[in-house]
Scaffold this active site. Structure first.
Site, mmCIF file in Angstrom:
data_model
loop_
_atom_site.group_PDB
_atom_site.id
_atom_site.type_symbol
_atom_site.label_atom_id
_atom_site.label_comp_id
_atom_site.label_asym_id
_atom_site.label_seq_id
_atom_site.Cartn_x
_atom_site.Cartn_y
_atom_site.Cartn_z
ATOM 1 N N LYS A 135 -9.868 31.536 60.718
ATOM 2 C CA LYS A 135 -9.524 32.940 60.946
ATOM 3 C C LYS A 135 -8.072 33.133 60.564
ATOM 4 C CE LYS A 135 -11.818 36.556 62.435
ATOM 5 N NZ LYS A 135 -13.263 36.817 62.277
HETATM 6 P P1 NAD Z 1 -12.918 47.849 61.911
HETATM 7 O O1 NAD Z 1 -11.444 47.785 61.877
HETATM 8 O O2 NAD Z 1 -13.655 48.296 60.694
HETATM 9 O O3 NAD Z 1 -13.409 48.779 63.124
HETATM 10 C C1 NAD Z 1 -12.968 48.601 64.433
HETATM 11 C C2 NAD Z 1 -13.403 49.824 65.237
HETATM 12 O O4 NAD Z 1 -13.065 49.626 66.614
HETATM 13 C C3 NAD Z 1 -12.715 51.110 64.827
HETATM 14 O O5 NAD Z 1 -13.631 52.179 64.929
HETATM 15 C C4 NAD Z 1 -11.601 51.267 65.856
HETATM 16 O O6 NAD Z 1 -11.191 52.624 66.019
HETATM 17 C C5 NAD Z 1 -12.294 50.727 67.080
HETATM 18 N N1 NAD Z 1 -11.381 50.261 68.113
HETATM 19 C C6 NAD Z 1 -10.246 49.553 67.956
HETATM 20 N N2 NAD Z 1 -9.679 49.319 69.134
HETATM 21 C C7 NAD Z 1 -10.472 49.890 70.072
HETATM 22 C C8 NAD Z 1 -10.430 49.996 71.470
HETATM 23 N N3 NAD Z 1 -9.408 49.490 72.171
HETATM 24 N N4 NAD Z 1 -11.457 50.636 72.100
HETATM 25 C C9 NAD Z 1 -12.472 51.157 71.396
HETATM 26 N N5 NAD Z 1 -12.562 51.095 70.070
HETATM 27 C C10 NAD Z 1 -11.577 50.468 69.415
HETATM 28 O O7 NAD Z 1 -13.400 46.392 62.364
HETATM 29 P P2 NAD Z 1 -14.839 45.736 62.154
HETATM 30 O O8 NAD Z 1 -14.799 44.933 60.908
HETATM 31 O O9 NAD Z 1 -15.885 46.747 62.368
HETATM 32 O O10 NAD Z 1 -14.832 44.668 63.344
HETATM 33 C C11 NAD Z 1 -15.153 45.037 64.693
HETATM 34 C C12 NAD Z 1 -15.476 43.793 65.486
HETATM 35 O O11 NAD Z 1 -16.571 43.110 64.846
HETATM 36 C C13 NAD Z 1 -14.357 42.762 65.578
HETATM 37 O O12 NAD Z 1 -14.486 42.083 66.813
HETATM 38 C C14 NAD Z 1 -14.692 41.781 64.463
HETATM 39 O O13 NAD Z 1 -14.137 40.501 64.683
HETATM 40 C C15 NAD Z 1 -16.197 41.768 64.574
HETATM 41 N N6 NAD Z 1 -16.915 41.321 63.366
HETATM 42 C C16 NAD Z 1 -16.699 41.918 62.166
HETATM 43 C C17 NAD Z 1 -17.430 41.482 61.057
HETATM 44 C C18 NAD Z 1 -17.301 42.155 59.722
HETATM 45 O O14 NAD Z 1 -18.068 41.799 58.811
HETATM 46 N N7 NAD Z 1 -16.420 43.110 59.543
HETATM 47 C C19 NAD Z 1 -18.344 40.432 61.183
HETATM 48 C C20 NAD Z 1 -18.554 39.863 62.438
HETATM 49 C C21 NAD Z 1 -17.831 40.321 63.531
#
Ligand code: NAD
Length: 445
Positions: A135
């Site tokens: 990461k």
């Molecule tokens: P992103 O940045 O695209 O979206 C994050 C979302 O969460 C946004 O809508 C943001 O406004 C919201 N957010 C941020 N802080 C917040 C809070 N305190 N309360 C409520 N909402 C909040 O990120 P993403 O890629 O969608 O990732 C989200 C989660 O999924 C993370 O934990 C990431 O590690 C996990 N994840 C992502 C992927 C991927 O392919 N992108 C894969 C597996 C896991």
């Protein structure tokens, strides 16, 4: 050689936790501090105890193999030079090169990156793809940076971590706060240093420079494939179920879209500024168009305003935390009314909350299984980039679904066989596979 011996077996019906009703297993005390790293370590210790790992093996798997911290300058639009701090951590390489996202967030620190790297190792092993976990992150608020500053920061960070990344050794991808454009800048920077294009250096790239069809959608789609398969396996009705999604970024918005396409009713979604709720179901395609223009779900006219805390506690069938870690804790777990929590984010549930959910018969589909769709299609993208041979989106999505359904059953059947909740079963499966690979490879020198 056997790393673990799942000798107990039974054929009785599962509870909502996918395990049988039985005497609780002995386990170490739950971590009291709600940090992603304490959560990851507490989860590891519990699984290591069940696997009966010897102390040396447990100590190796519990630690990250390599950790890099970089401090680097970026020229801001006003002419100032600002120092930023970034990280890249490789947790384990026993099963292959390391793989894991890059997070841009003001809150990211070394412990968080360690936790996320460790979860990546177990996740890749659970879905049986040939990677270890890594990461990375940069301490910054991407929303406060101009496009030029973001590009400058990304190019310099990529340069600083160049000794740590390579298509054969460690392949970054997007995570919270990063996106396909940022992956394009990383790929271009690395390629400039090499003197030729190296598309396999990152995944989650735009399709026009070698990204995979279906990568952007992979995590959210994958979550709903697992949720649907879990419903089928437990004999639960899936048609028209009520889904609430916290976070409306990559993972949350595609989960909501896929749920909508599968005939579920998405009753609430949120972003960092708060949530919206409509008990009759939100028009997700219209909300996504609104989001493209307004960059927030706030102000959408098809639903009422709620807080993020209220969203988590709504009566619904499936709650998908898809924002960040430590959202379901000892403070709110008792009020979660969902029948199933499908973890889209990494580490959204603390160990203390896990036990409370289990006591209330709330089924948790753990992150290292539920959100693995992203890394599975990242693996497909890497294979396509190395071979310069590209697949159709249908092909990507069908292969993704096959791997996730198989992995769900691997975890579920282990949970039944060993009387474990699904999280512990997934950890036992993943950690067991990494321990076996370590033992098979032997000790160098
Ligand atoms: P992103 O940045 O695209 O979206 C994050 C979302 O969460 C946004 O809508 C943001 O406004 C919201 N957010 C941020 N802080 C917040 C809070 N305190 N309360 C409520 N909402 C909040 O990120 P993403 O890629 O969608 O990732 C989200 C989660 O999924 C993370 O934990 C990431 O590690 C996990 N994840 C992502 C992927 C991927 O392919 N992108 C894969 C597996 C896991």
């Amino acid at each position: 050689m056997t790393i673990f011996d799942p000798t107990r077996s039974s054929a009785s019906a599962p509870t909502r936790n996918g395990a049988e009703q039985s005497a609780p297993l002995q386990q170490p005390a739950a971590a009291k501090t709600d940090s992603a790293y304490t959560t990851a370590l507490a989860q590891f210790d519990r699984a290591a105890q069940i696997l009966n790992l010897d102390a040396g093996m447990a100590s190796m798997l519990r630690s990250c193999k390599r950790e890099l911290t970089v401090n680097f300058p970026v020229k801001m639009d006003n002419g100032e030079i600002r120092r930023f701090t970034g990280y890249r951590v490789h947790h384990n390489t026993a099963r292959g090169p390391t793989k894991g996202g890059i997070r841009y967030s003001p809150h990211v620190d070394l412990d968080e990156v360690r936790a996320l790297a460790m979860w990546m190792t177990w996740k890749c092993a659970v879905v049986n793809i040939p990677y270890g976990g890594a990461k990375g992150g940069v301490v910054c608020n991407p929303k406060e940076l101009s496009a030029r500053e973001l590009e400058g920061l990304t190019r310099r960070y990529t340069t600083e971590i160049t000794p740590f990344i390579s298509p054969e050794g460690d392949i970054p991808a997007p995570d919270m706060g990063t996106n396909p454009q940022i992956m394009a800048w990383m790929m271009d920077t690395y390629s400039m240093h090499r003197g030729y294009s190296v598309p396999a250096i990152v995944t989650g790239k735009p399709v026009n420079i070698g990204g995979s069809a279906g990568r952007f959608e992979a995590t959210g789609r994958g979550i709903m494939f697992v949720v649907r398969e879990a419903h089928r396996s437990f004999g639960w009705n899936f048609d028209g179920i009520r889904v609430a999604v916290q976070g409306f970024g990559n993972v949350g918005s595609i989960t909501a879209q896929t749920a909508h396409e599968m005939g579920c009713k998405v009753i609430a979604v949120s972003d960092v500024e708060g949530g919206i709720f409509n008990p009759h179901g939100i028009d997700i395609p219209r909300l996504r168009r609104y989001m493209r223009e307004h960059h927030t779900v706030q102000g959408f006219d098809g639903a009422d305003k709620i807080t993020n805390a209220e969203l988590l506690e709504l009566p619904c069938d499936v709650l998908v935390p898809a924002a960040m870690e430590n959202q379901i804790t000892g403070a709110n777990a008792a009020r979660i009314k969902a029948r199933m929590v499908a973890e889209g984010a990494n580490g959204p549930t603390t160990p203390e909350a896990d036990e409370m959910l289990m006591a209330n018969n709330v089924l948790v589909i753990p992150d290292i299984l539920c959100n693995a769709g992203g890394v599975i299609v990242s693996y497909f993208e890497w294979v396509q980039s190395l071979q310069q041979l590209f697949w159709e989106e249908d092909d990507v999505t069908h292969r993704l679904e096959r791997i996730l359904i198989r992995s769900f059953h691997d975890v579920y059947e282990l949970s039944v066989r060993m009387d474990l909740d699904l999280r512990t079963a997934a950890l036992v499966l993943g950690i067991g596979r990494v321990a076996e690979a370590t033992q098979t490879r032997g000790l160098y020198p």
